[in-house]
Design a protein around this motif. Structure first.
Motif, PDB file in Angstrom:
ATOM      1  N   ILE A   1      -8.801   9.889   3.358  1.00 39.25           N
ATOM      2  CA  ILE A   1      -9.133   8.538   2.912  1.00 39.25           C
ATOM      3  C   ILE A   1     -10.592   8.263   3.262  1.00 39.25           C
ATOM      4  O   ILE A   1     -10.993   8.438   4.407  1.00 39.25           O
ATOM      5  CB  ILE A   1      -8.256   7.485   3.602  1.00 39.25           C
ATOM      6  CG1 ILE A   1      -6.777   7.726   3.305  1.00 39.25           C
ATOM      7  CG2 ILE A   1      -8.655   6.071   3.187  1.00 39.25           C
ATOM      8  CD1 ILE A   1      -5.844   6.827   4.094  1.00 39.25           C
TER       9      ILE A   1
ATOM     10  N   HIS B   1      -7.244  -2.919   9.204  1.00 40.69           N
ATOM     11  CA  HIS B   1      -7.771  -1.755   8.484  1.00 40.69           C
ATOM     12  C   HIS B   1      -6.891  -0.524   8.743  1.00 40.69           C
ATOM     13  O   HIS B   1      -6.543   0.216   7.821  1.00 40.69           O
ATOM     14  CB  HIS B   1      -9.205  -1.449   8.943  1.00 40.69           C
ATOM     15  CG  HIS B   1     -10.221  -2.443   8.484  1.00 40.69           C
ATOM     16  ND1 HIS B   1     -10.779  -2.417   7.227  1.00 40.69           N
ATOM     17  CD2 HIS B   1     -10.793  -3.500   9.118  1.00 40.69           C
ATOM     18  CE1 HIS B   1     -11.653  -3.402   7.100  1.00 40.69           C
ATOM     19  NE2 HIS B   1     -11.677  -4.076   8.239  1.00 40.69           N
ATOM     20  N   LEU B   2      -6.538  -0.320  10.012  1.00 39.64           N
ATOM     21  CA  LEU B   2      -5.745   0.858  10.365  1.00 39.64           C
ATOM     22  C   LEU B   2      -4.335   0.783   9.789  1.00 39.64           C
ATOM     23  O   LEU B   2      -3.756   1.816   9.429  1.00 39.64           O
ATOM     24  CB  LEU B   2      -5.667   1.011  11.894  1.00 39.64           C
ATOM     25  CG  LEU B   2      -6.959   1.379  12.628  1.00 39.64           C
ATOM     26  CD1 LEU B   2      -6.639   1.729  14.076  1.00 39.64           C
ATOM     27  CD2 LEU B   2      -7.673   2.544  11.978  1.00 39.64           C
TER      28      LEU B   2
ATOM     29  N   GLN C   1      -1.761   7.090   4.141  1.00 38.46           N
ATOM     30  CA  GLN C   1      -2.002   8.503   4.443  1.00 38.46           C
ATOM     31  C   GLN C   1      -0.793   9.428   4.292  1.00 38.46           C
ATOM     32  O   GLN C   1      -0.948  10.567   3.834  1.00 38.46           O
ATOM     33  CB  GLN C   1      -2.585   8.653   5.851  1.00 38.46           C
ATOM     34  CG  GLN C   1      -3.059  10.060   6.184  1.00 38.46           C
ATOM     35  CD  GLN C   1      -4.167  10.532   5.254  1.00 38.46           C
ATOM     36  OE1 GLN C   1      -5.285  10.084   5.355  1.00 38.46           O
ATOM     37  NE2 GLN C   1      -3.853  11.451   4.345  1.00 38.46           N
TER      38      GLN C   1
ATOM     39  N   LYS D   1     -12.846   5.528   4.173  1.00 36.37           N
ATOM     40  CA  LYS D   1     -12.558   4.165   4.633  1.00 36.37           C
ATOM     41  C   LYS D   1     -13.499   3.763   5.756  1.00 36.37           C
ATOM     42  O   LYS D   1     -13.780   4.557   6.658  1.00 36.37           O
ATOM     43  CB  LYS D   1     -11.111   4.091   5.141  1.00 36.37           C
ATOM     44  CG  LYS D   1     -10.700   2.739   5.699  1.00 36.37           C
ATOM     45  CD  LYS D   1     -10.300   1.794   4.584  1.00 36.37           C
ATOM     46  CE  LYS D   1      -9.860   0.450   5.125  1.00 36.37           C
ATOM     47  NZ  LYS D   1     -10.996  -0.341   5.663  1.00 36.37           N
TER      48      LYS D   1
ATOM     49  N   MET E   1      -4.521   2.090   6.296  1.00 37.37           N
ATOM     50  CA  MET E   1      -4.713   3.540   6.308  1.00 37.37           C
ATOM     51  C   MET E   1      -3.414   4.262   6.664  1.00 37.37           C
ATOM     52  O   MET E   1      -3.053   5.269   6.037  1.00 37.37           O
ATOM     53  CB  MET E   1      -5.820   3.918   7.292  1.00 37.37           C
ATOM     54  CG  MET E   1      -7.198   3.419   6.895  1.00 37.37           C
ATOM     55  SD  MET E   1      -8.432   3.651   8.201  1.00 37.37           S
ATOM     56  CE  MET E   1      -8.574   5.425   8.212  1.00 37.37           C
TER      57      MET E   1
ATOM     58  N   GLU F   1     -10.560  -0.258   0.214  1.00 39.21           N
ATOM     59  CA  GLU F   1     -11.190  -1.262   1.065  1.00 39.21           C
ATOM     60  C   GLU F   1     -10.786  -2.691   0.697  1.00 39.21           C
ATOM     61  O   GLU F   1     -10.424  -2.974  -0.449  1.00 39.21           O
ATOM     62  CB  GLU F   1     -12.720  -1.169   0.945  1.00 39.21           C
ATOM     63  CG  GLU F   1     -13.323   0.166   1.331  1.00 39.21           C
ATOM     64  CD  GLU F   1     -13.387   0.375   2.831  1.00 39.21           C
ATOM     65  OE1 GLU F   1     -12.882  -0.479   3.589  1.00 39.21           O
ATOM     66  OE2 GLU F   1     -13.956   1.397   3.248  1.00 39.21           O
TER      67      GLU F   1
ATOM     68  N   THR G   1       0.834  -1.207   0.000  1.00 35.36           N
ATOM     69  CA  THR G   1       0.000   0.000   0.000  1.00 35.36           C
ATOM     70  C   THR G   1       0.863   1.250   0.000  1.00 35.36           C
ATOM     71  O   THR G   1       0.601   2.207  -0.741  1.00 35.36           O
ATOM     72  CB  THR G   1      -0.931  -0.002   1.223  1.00 35.36           C
ATOM     73  OG1 THR G   1      -1.778  -1.152   1.166  1.00 35.36           O
ATOM     74  CG2 THR G   1      -1.796   1.251   1.261  1.00 35.36           C
TER      75      THR G   1
END
Length: 294
Positions: free
Chosen positions: A273, A258-259, A266, A275, A262, A174, A70
């Protein structure tokens, strides 16, 4: 089966230019928004199907390698967009409000670059990041002379329905919500959406054509991969979703997963974002508090 970094950089630059052109042709909901849009020319280049890409590469969304990918993808997109914005500024001039906020703008740009310098990835990804790092130095030097055409260049939008039109298995940043989803339409009709990244992931994991066919058939019939033939328990992690199959709470992506995604994206985005951090039904108020404060 591999990520084409060169094509991705070219696409990022091309669509940044397309968005820049649209600033002068778009309609805006209010006069004030129109004035600010022309004064600052903020853009929102982003991506869709990150979760689908990770699954096709057999990388669990809830894993450290997913965060590394990511960061690599997002930073590549962001600095390609910045490069295009600098070149546009050299041709057309910087956005109107650039000189009023030049100092703060460059503080942010250097934060993006500092985040790039801190990345420690696998050797394969690190080669790409070194390319981005070298390009970023040149981009910021040129920006110091000519400015930027746009106050913002990137963000991650939800991509909602448009992602489905683009044949994406996942939307925005996602993971997949569920491997088989029912979409309800206006008028009462509905249709099934089956994740098409599953067979590619299975192929990547080394399953044979007949084994993949058996797993796909099972998924269509059952709507989940629990107890699917041939599928190793260790490989289930690749197919975990935002919402677990009925009666299988362990098949959910953790909120920390999930975090992690992110946090990886970021530092390389001008904007925010879109999300959802999905939580199990057993989540408490304290769990929600921990999500916000983590």
């Amino acid at each position: 089966g591999e990520f084409d970094w060169i094509a991705f950089e070219k696409a990022s630059r091309l669509f940044l230019v397309a968005q820049e052109i649209l600033v002068d042709y778009a309609s805006y909901p209010t006069k004030d928004i129109a004035i600010k849009s022309h004064r600052f020319r903020p853009l929102g280049l982003g991506y869709a199907n990150l979760g689908g890409m990770l699954m096709r590469m057999a990388i669990p969304y809830d894993s450290a390698p997913a965060g590394e990918w990511t960061a690599a993808v997002t930073s590549t997109m962001h600095f390609a967009a910045l490069q295009a914005s600098v070149e546009l500024a050299e041709l057309k001039g910087p956005f109107e409000g650039f000189y009023d906020d030049r100092l703060n703008m460059f503080q942010v740009l250097h934060l993006h670059q500092a985040a790039l310098d801190k990345l420690q990835l696998t050797p394969k990804l690190q080669i790409q990041i070194e390319r981005v790092r070298l390009d970023s130095v040149n981009t910021l030097e040129r920006a110091g002379r000519s400015g930027l055409r746009n106050a913002q260049v990137t963000l991650i939008a939800p991509t909602g329905t448009i992602g489905l039109f683009m044949d994406c298995d996942t939307l925005g940043i996602e993971p997949d919500f569920a491997l088989v989803k029912i979409k309800n339409m206006v008028g009462g009709k509905s249709f099934r959406l089956v994740n098409r990244s599953v067979p590619m992931a299975l192929q990547r994991l080394g399953y044979s054509g007949s084994q993949i066919a058996d797993v796909e058939k099972f998924l269509l019939e059952k709507g989940a991969l629990t107890d699917a033939p041939h599928l190793s328990e260790a490989h289930h992690l690749v197919f975990h979703t935002a919402v677990p199959p009925s009666g299988q709470p362990e098949r959910i992506i953790s909120w920390k997963g999930h975090l992690r995604i992110m946090a990886a994206a970021q530092p390389f985005l001008s904007g925010g974002i879109s999300k959802t951090v999905n939580l199990p039904q057993t989540a408490t108020v304290e769990t929600v508090r921990e999500v916000y404060l983590s």
